[in-house]
Write a protein that holds these residues in place. Structure first.
Motif, PDB file in Angstrom:
ATOM      1  N   CYS A  15      -4.756  -6.064   3.674  1.00 49.56           N
ATOM      2  CA  CYS A  15      -4.003  -5.737   2.414  1.00 49.56           C
ATOM      3  C   CYS A  15      -5.104  -4.557   1.595  1.00 49.56           C
ATOM      4  O   CYS A  15      -6.456  -5.203   1.033  1.00 49.56           O
ATOM      5  CB  CYS A  15      -3.969  -6.863   1.555  1.00 49.56           C
ATOM      6  SG  CYS A  15      -3.583  -6.628  -0.245  1.00 49.56           S
ATOM      7  N   GLY A  17      -4.687  -4.039  -1.468  1.00 41.66           N
ATOM      8  CA  GLY A  17      -4.581  -4.483  -2.940  1.00 41.66           C
ATOM      9  C   GLY A  17      -5.729  -4.195  -3.808  1.00 41.66           C
ATOM     10  O   GLY A  17      -5.662  -4.004  -5.117  1.00 41.66           O
ATOM     11  N   CYS A  18      -6.896  -4.754  -3.363  1.00 43.47           N
ATOM     12  CA  CYS A  18      -8.119  -4.796  -4.014  1.00 43.47           C
ATOM     13  C   CYS A  18      -9.446  -4.929  -3.021  1.00 43.47           C
ATOM     14  O   CYS A  18      -9.371  -4.573  -1.833  1.00 43.47           O
ATOM     15  CB  CYS A  18      -8.570  -5.901  -5.028  1.00 43.47           C
ATOM     16  SG  CYS A  18      -8.727  -7.435  -4.237  1.00 43.47           S
ATOM     17  N   LEU A  21     -10.019  -6.592   0.455  1.00 43.22           N
ATOM     18  CA  LEU A  21      -9.235  -6.050   1.901  1.00 43.22           C
ATOM     19  C   LEU A  21      -9.217  -7.418   2.770  1.00 43.22           C
ATOM     20  O   LEU A  21      -9.485  -7.410   3.995  1.00 43.22           O
ATOM     21  CB  LEU A  21     -10.275  -5.129   2.663  1.00 43.22           C
ATOM     22  CG  LEU A  21     -10.333  -3.563   2.282  1.00 43.22           C
ATOM     23  CD1 LEU A  21     -11.098  -2.687   2.989  1.00 43.22           C
ATOM     24  CD2 LEU A  21      -8.945  -3.089   2.140  1.00 43.22           C
ATOM     25  N   CYS A  22      -8.410  -8.393   2.248  1.00 47.01           N
ATOM     26  CA  CYS A  22      -8.144  -9.492   3.059  1.00 47.01           C
ATOM     27  C   CYS A  22      -7.246  -9.038   4.335  1.00 47.01           C
ATOM     28  O   CYS A  22      -6.451  -8.455   4.203  1.00 47.01           O
ATOM     29  CB  CYS A  22      -7.189 -10.489   2.187  1.00 47.01           C
ATOM     30  SG  CYS A  22      -7.968 -11.038   0.739  1.00 47.01           S
ATOM     31  N   CYS A  41      -0.570 -14.260  -3.134  1.00 43.34           N
ATOM     32  CA  CYS A  41      -1.551 -13.300  -3.996  1.00 43.34           C
ATOM     33  C   CYS A  41      -0.503 -12.281  -4.645  1.00 43.34           C
ATOM     34  O   CYS A  41       0.119 -11.408  -4.154  1.00 43.34           O
ATOM     35  CB  CYS A  41      -2.657 -12.676  -3.158  1.00 43.34           C
ATOM     36  SG  CYS A  41      -3.646 -11.405  -4.222  1.00 43.34           S
ATOM     37  N   LEU A  43      -1.171 -10.030  -6.820  1.00 41.88           N
ATOM     38  CA  LEU A  43      -1.651  -8.616  -6.819  1.00 41.88           C
ATOM     39  C   LEU A  43      -1.456  -7.815  -5.358  1.00 41.88           C
ATOM     40  O   LEU A  43      -0.874  -6.844  -5.749  1.00 41.88           O
ATOM     41  CB  LEU A  43      -3.058  -8.412  -7.049  1.00 41.88           C
ATOM     42  CG  LEU A  43      -3.956  -7.227  -7.234  1.00 41.88           C
ATOM     43  CD1 LEU A  43      -3.345  -6.776  -8.522  1.00 41.88           C
ATOM     44  CD2 LEU A  43      -5.403  -7.442  -7.261  1.00 41.88           C
ATOM     45  N   GLY A  44      -1.671  -8.738  -4.445  1.00 38.90           N
ATOM     46  CA  GLY A  44      -1.290  -8.066  -2.923  1.00 38.90           C
ATOM     47  C   GLY A  44       0.003  -7.689  -2.706  1.00 38.90           C
ATOM     48  O   GLY A  44       0.511  -6.926  -2.262  1.00 38.90           O
ATOM     49  N   PRO A 159      -8.013 -11.696  -6.711  1.00 40.49           N
ATOM     50  CA  PRO A 159      -7.497 -13.057  -6.696  1.00 40.49           C
ATOM     51  C   PRO A 159      -7.720 -14.113  -5.559  1.00 40.49           C
ATOM     52  O   PRO A 159      -7.874 -15.200  -5.758  1.00 40.49           O
ATOM     53  CB  PRO A 159      -6.006 -12.731  -6.686  1.00 40.49           C
ATOM     54  CG  PRO A 159      -5.856 -11.456  -7.103  1.00 40.49           C
ATOM     55  CD  PRO A 159      -6.938 -10.839  -6.997  1.00 40.49           C
ATOM     56  N   ARG A 160      -8.069 -13.623  -4.359  1.00 42.32           N
ATOM     57  CA  ARG A 160      -8.463 -14.453  -3.394  1.00 42.32           C
ATOM     58  C   ARG A 160     -10.033 -14.489  -2.932  1.00 42.32           C
ATOM     59  O   ARG A 160     -10.448 -15.125  -2.011  1.00 42.32           O
ATOM     60  CB  ARG A 160      -7.474 -14.107  -2.029  1.00 42.32           C
ATOM     61  CG  ARG A 160      -5.977 -14.006  -2.185  1.00 42.32           C
ATOM     62  CD  ARG A 160      -5.273 -13.999  -1.055  1.00 42.32           C
ATOM     63  NE  ARG A 160      -5.513 -14.896  -0.276  1.00 42.32           N
ATOM     64  CZ  ARG A 160      -5.673 -14.583   1.331  1.00 42.32           C
ATOM     65  NH1 ARG A 160      -5.672 -13.413   1.458  1.00 42.32           N
ATOM     66  NH2 ARG A 160      -6.013 -15.445   2.184  1.00 42.32           N
TER      67      ARG A 160
HETATM   68  S1  SF4 Z   1      -7.235 -10.597  -2.964  1.00 39.77           S
HETATM   69 FE1  SF4 Z   1      -5.030 -10.405  -2.968  1.00 39.77          FE
HETATM   70  S2  SF4 Z   1      -4.948  -8.034  -3.358  1.00 39.77           S
HETATM   71 FE2  SF4 Z   1      -6.923  -8.380  -2.983  1.00 39.77          FE
HETATM   72  S3  SF4 Z   1      -7.002  -7.649  -0.758  1.00 39.77           S
HETATM   73 FE3  SF4 Z   1      -6.750  -9.839  -1.007  1.00 39.77          FE
HETATM   74  S4  SF4 Z   1      -4.506 -10.270  -0.821  1.00 39.77           S
HETATM   75 FE4  SF4 Z   1      -5.033  -8.200  -1.343  1.00 39.77          FE
END
Ligand code: SF4
Length: 440
Positions: A15, A17-18, A21-22, A41, A43-44, A159-160
């Motif tokens: 991801c 999204g931030c 990079l999960c 999540c 945001l993701g 968030p994660r």
């Molecule tokens: S914390 Fe959320 S937005 Fe950020 S990389 Fe992980 S899943 Fe995506």
């Protein structure tokens, strides 16, 4: 076959999204649309859902749909006419797109700047000055028994982070997760008390409010106390913190835009002293290694802003704010950073590769941007407060196209193509512009 493509579940998705990079995301598609995002999540999930609609035209001239070749021809005319073009953005791109942007900047004699100049630019300047004792997020997960968040609110921006790496995660030497760690939160006095460790909650063990611009003074106190120097006026929480720092097995301080005094730190005025605050913190971390193991990490915001630093570094020798107009790279944040160049009305054309940080530019910079020709390459459904002269909708790396992104700890991760789209990647557009540029 088509059925398989339209209805499927992809596992181990990365991801963007931030900066976390999960790479453990599970995406389910139903009839070609994203129907489920897991683990939770917001945001993701928002990031993938926003960009997965492919209704926007491939290219537009002054907001009116056109074909790709016409848009490339019009862009080339603008590039041929420009005296001092600026290429800006790159943090939602991928290594191939970033490389193509540097090649174009080199060919047309442009300034190239990334979103780092709007966020962790001061931190980059600080680590160029004093160095950085650092680590991977895997090391934090497995070893850190003291975790400090300084000038950042992970539950909102990453968030994660707490679940996967820093607070609740169980590792080799942190078998009890949250119970294996002491967590400290340091931030602005009017904000930090409300900060949580993750969207599902969690309080820090020690919360230290800092008065406005008081970070440097607190870090100086900690450095003096570490040396055994008596300091007057030190508060009880600061005394507690230095004892925690000296007595941990492995400490990590994650610092954010609040410490770096960034323009993108919500609700605050940008400061010119952010790099001094960060340099002092990095020196404290280095000095702590005389008594224990201690590391520092920036909380990077955009998915591949670390990748943009890396690509610019290996291509030009500098991480952001690079002027190649004289045929060789020159580096000077403030002089060659996008916001300041536009504020001084020096650029006469701007190529924007990902426009998400433009709303954080100063009013003067945004006004100048609206008065000059602009070529915008961006993902679908990104709102803009102005109509670009030429715009290209580009394929989303990690959803429509494969690529490489760098996690906030500079670990490169592959991004996969999961969904078909009619859009070219920014690499394709920038390479076509490079091939068509005559420069006579
Ligand atoms: S914390 Fe959320 S937005 Fe950020 S990389 Fe992980 S899943 Fe995506």
């Amino acid at each position: 076959m088509l059925e398989l493509c339209l209805n499927k579940t992809e596992i181990h998705v990365t991801c963007p999204g931030c900066g976390c990079l999960c790479d453990d995301v599970e995406l389910t598609f139903a009839e070609g649309r994203i129907s489920k995002f897991a683990p939770q999540c917001a945001l993701g999930e928002r990031w993938f859902r926003n960009h997965s609609e492919v209704t926007q035209p491939v290219a537009e001239l002054e907001g009116i749909a056109t074909d790709y070749d016409t848009a490339v021809r019009q862009s080339l005319e603008l590039l041929e006419q420009a005296d001092y073009p600026l290429i800006y953005g790159l943090s939602r791109s991928s290594s191939p797109g970033q490389r193509a942007a540097v090649a174009l900047a080199d060919r047309i004699g442009a300034v190239i700047d990334t979103t780092a100049s709007m966020c962790h630019g001061p931190s980059i300047m600080a680590l160029q000055e004093v160095g950085e004792v650092t680590c991977t997020l895997g090391e934090v997960r497995n070893r850190a028994d003291l975790v400090i968040f300084w000038g950042c609110h992970p539950a909102a921006s990453h968030p994660r982070h707490a679940d996967r790496y820093s607070v609740f995660a169980k590792g080799r030497f942190t078998p009890d997760g949250r119970d294996s760690r002491i967590v400290v939160m340091i931030g602005e006095a009017n904000k930090v008390a409300a900060w949580k460790l993750s969207p599902s909650g969690g309080e820090a063990d020690l919360v230290i409010p800092v008065p406005l611009d008081g970070d440097f003074e607190m870090i100086a106190q900690l450095r003096a106390l570490l040396r055994g120097t008596h300091v007057d006026g030190v508060t009880e929480p600061v005394l507690q913190l230095i004892e925690l720092m000296k007595n941990c097995h492995y400490g990590i301080v994650f610092f954010g835009l609040g410490l770096a005094g960034s323009r993108m730190w919500e609700g605050s005025q940008p400061t010119n002293s952010g790099h001094i605050h960060v340099a002092a913190l990095l020196q404290l971390v280095a000095e702590l290694n005389a008594v224990t193991r201690f590391t520092a990490r920036r909380m990077r915001m955009q998915g591949d802003v670390s990748g943009a630093d890396n690509v610019l570094l290996w291509q030009t020798g500098y991480p952001f704010a690079v002027d190649i107009a004289r045929g060789y790279p020159r580096y000077n944040p403030g002089e060659f950073s996008a916001n300041e160049l536009l504020e001084r009305c020096e650029s006469d054309l701007c190529v924007i590769v990902g426009a998400e940080t433009i709303p954080h530019f100063s009013r003067a910079a945004r006004d100048h941007l609206k008065s000059i020709p602009t070529i915008v390459l961006d993902y679908p459904n990104v709102p803009l407060e102005f109509t670009p002269t030429v715009s290209f909708t580009t394929a989303v790396y990690g959803l429509h196209a494969a690529g490489t992104a760098y996690r906030m700890d500079n670990v490169p991760l592959p991004l996969r193509a999961l969904q078909p789209s009619p859009y070219p990647t920014d690499e394709v557009v920038l390479t076509d512009l490079l091939a068509g540029f005559r420069g006579d």
